[in-house]
Design a protein around this motif. Structure first.
Motif, PDB file in Angstrom:
ATOM      1  N   ARG A  87      15.381  79.173  21.932  1.00  0.00           N
ATOM      2  CA  ARG A  87      15.197  80.243  22.918  1.00  0.00           C
ATOM      3  C   ARG A  87      13.904  80.106  23.722  1.00  0.00           C
ATOM      4  NH1 ARG A  87      14.338  84.889  19.784  1.00  0.00           N
ATOM      5  NH2 ARG A  87      13.952  85.928  21.742  1.00  0.00           N
ATOM      6  N   ARG A  88      13.162  79.055  23.513  1.00  0.00           N
ATOM      7  CA  ARG A  88      11.826  78.935  24.120  1.00  0.00           C
ATOM      8  C   ARG A  88      11.825  78.805  25.633  1.00  0.00           C
ATOM      9  NH1 ARG A  88       8.397  75.253  19.821  1.00  0.00           N
ATOM     10  NH2 ARG A  88       8.371  76.911  18.282  1.00  0.00           N
ATOM     11  N   GLU A  89      12.824  78.163  26.194  1.00  0.00           N
ATOM     12  CA  GLU A  89      12.814  77.942  27.638  1.00  0.00           C
ATOM     13  C   GLU A  89      13.122  79.236  28.383  1.00  0.00           C
ATOM     14  OE1 GLU A  89      14.211  74.163  29.393  1.00  0.00           O
ATOM     15  OE2 GLU A  89      15.577  75.483  30.521  1.00  0.00           O
ATOM     16  N   VAL A  90      12.235  79.614  29.299  1.00  0.00           N
ATOM     17  CA  VAL A  90      12.357  80.855  30.065  1.00  0.00           C
ATOM     18  C   VAL A  90      11.945  80.598  31.511  1.00  0.00           C
ATOM     19  CG1 VAL A  90      11.902  82.389  28.093  1.00  0.00           C
ATOM     20  CG2 VAL A  90       9.993  81.535  29.460  1.00  0.00           C
ATOM     21  N   THR A  91      12.257  81.552  32.363  1.00  0.00           N
ATOM     22  CA  THR A  91      11.779  81.507  33.745  1.00  0.00           C
ATOM     23  C   THR A  91      10.627  82.502  33.903  1.00  0.00           C
ATOM     24  OG1 THR A  91      13.286  83.234  34.481  1.00  0.00           O
ATOM     25  CG2 THR A  91      14.083  80.931  34.638  1.00  0.00           C
ATOM     26  N   LEU A  92       9.861  82.327  34.960  1.00  0.00           N
ATOM     27  CA  LEU A  92       8.807  83.287  35.263  1.00  0.00           C
ATOM     28  C   LEU A  92       9.415  84.672  35.473  1.00  0.00           C
ATOM     29  CD1 LEU A  92       5.874  84.036  35.859  1.00  0.00           C
ATOM     30  CD2 LEU A  92       6.252  83.283  38.222  1.00  0.00           C
ATOM     31  N   HIS A  93      10.579  84.736  36.099  1.00  0.00           N
ATOM     32  CA  HIS A  93      11.257  86.017  36.305  1.00  0.00           C
ATOM     33  C   HIS A  93      11.497  86.710  34.959  1.00  0.00           C
ATOM     34  CE1 HIS A  93      14.872  88.583  36.869  1.00  0.00           C
ATOM     35  NE2 HIS A  93      14.167  88.975  37.919  1.00  0.00           N
ATOM     36  N   HIS A  94      12.017  85.986  33.981  1.00  0.00           N
ATOM     37  CA  HIS A  94      12.272  86.550  32.650  1.00  0.00           C
ATOM     38  C   HIS A  94      10.975  87.096  32.044  1.00  0.00           C
ATOM     39  CE1 HIS A  94      14.259  86.348  28.536  1.00  0.00           C
ATOM     40  NE2 HIS A  94      12.997  86.573  28.261  1.00  0.00           N
ATOM     41  N   ILE A  95       9.912  86.334  32.155  1.00  0.00           N
ATOM     42  CA  ILE A  95       8.632  86.744  31.560  1.00  0.00           C
ATOM     43  C   ILE A  95       8.055  87.956  32.294  1.00  0.00           C
ATOM     44  CG2 ILE A  95       6.242  86.008  31.160  1.00  0.00           C
ATOM     45  CD1 ILE A  95       8.443  84.979  29.135  1.00  0.00           C
TER      46      ILE A  95
END
Length: 154
Positions: A87-95
């Motif tokens: 689950r580590r990969e995220v977007t700046l939008h998600h964060i």
């Protein structure tokens, strides 16, 4: 002060480490999330951490966060080091959404603490956006809500 320190650490982690933009050049402080740190060590201020120090840390955190947000696009990819690998990969939008949600929740906590300290409620002094009822009405209202909650959870 613990809430402010925690919100600063959340921003520094998510907008810093997650996107390869670590804040701490000389290594993280003892309260930072590491294998060796005490659980929840960012949730309280130690005796040697002044209000000025913690507020200053938060100001630095928000400047660091603003820099990350200004530099990257919303679809920029980051990796949250403390999340499970899958689950580590995220977007700046998600964060952005995650941190906004976390911050607003803690702002609510701070508002409850303020209400307990100064006894006032609502939006602003003199403009509290609360129904104009007397103390007896509020006591009855609270008792009714508590009774319903106990019945539901009973």
């Amino acid at each position: 002060m613990g809430l402010v320190k925690h919100v600063a650490s959340v921003e520094l982690g998510y907008f810093g480490d997650t996107f390869g933009r670590p804040f701490f050049d000389a290594g993280p402080p003892s309260w930072w999330y590491t294998e060796e740190s005490e659980p929840n060590s960012d949730m309280w201020a130690t005796a040697d951490e002044s209000r000025e120090h913690i507020v200053g840390l938060y100001r630095q955190a928000w400047e660091h966060s603003n820099s990350t947000i200004a530099t990257l696009t919303l679809d920029a990819i980051g990796h949250v080091p403390w999340w499970p690998e899958e689950r580590r990969e995220v977007t700046l939008h998600h964060i952005l959404v995650r941190v906004i949600s976390d911050t607003q929740r803690h702002a609510g906590h701070a508002d409850i603490v303020r209400e307990l300290i100064d006894g006032s409620v609502g939006y602003l002094q003199g403009k509290d956006n609360m129904p104009p009822e007397d103390q007896a009405w509020w006591e009855d209202y609270r008792s009714r809500l508590e009774r319903v909650a106990r019945e539901v959870n009973g």
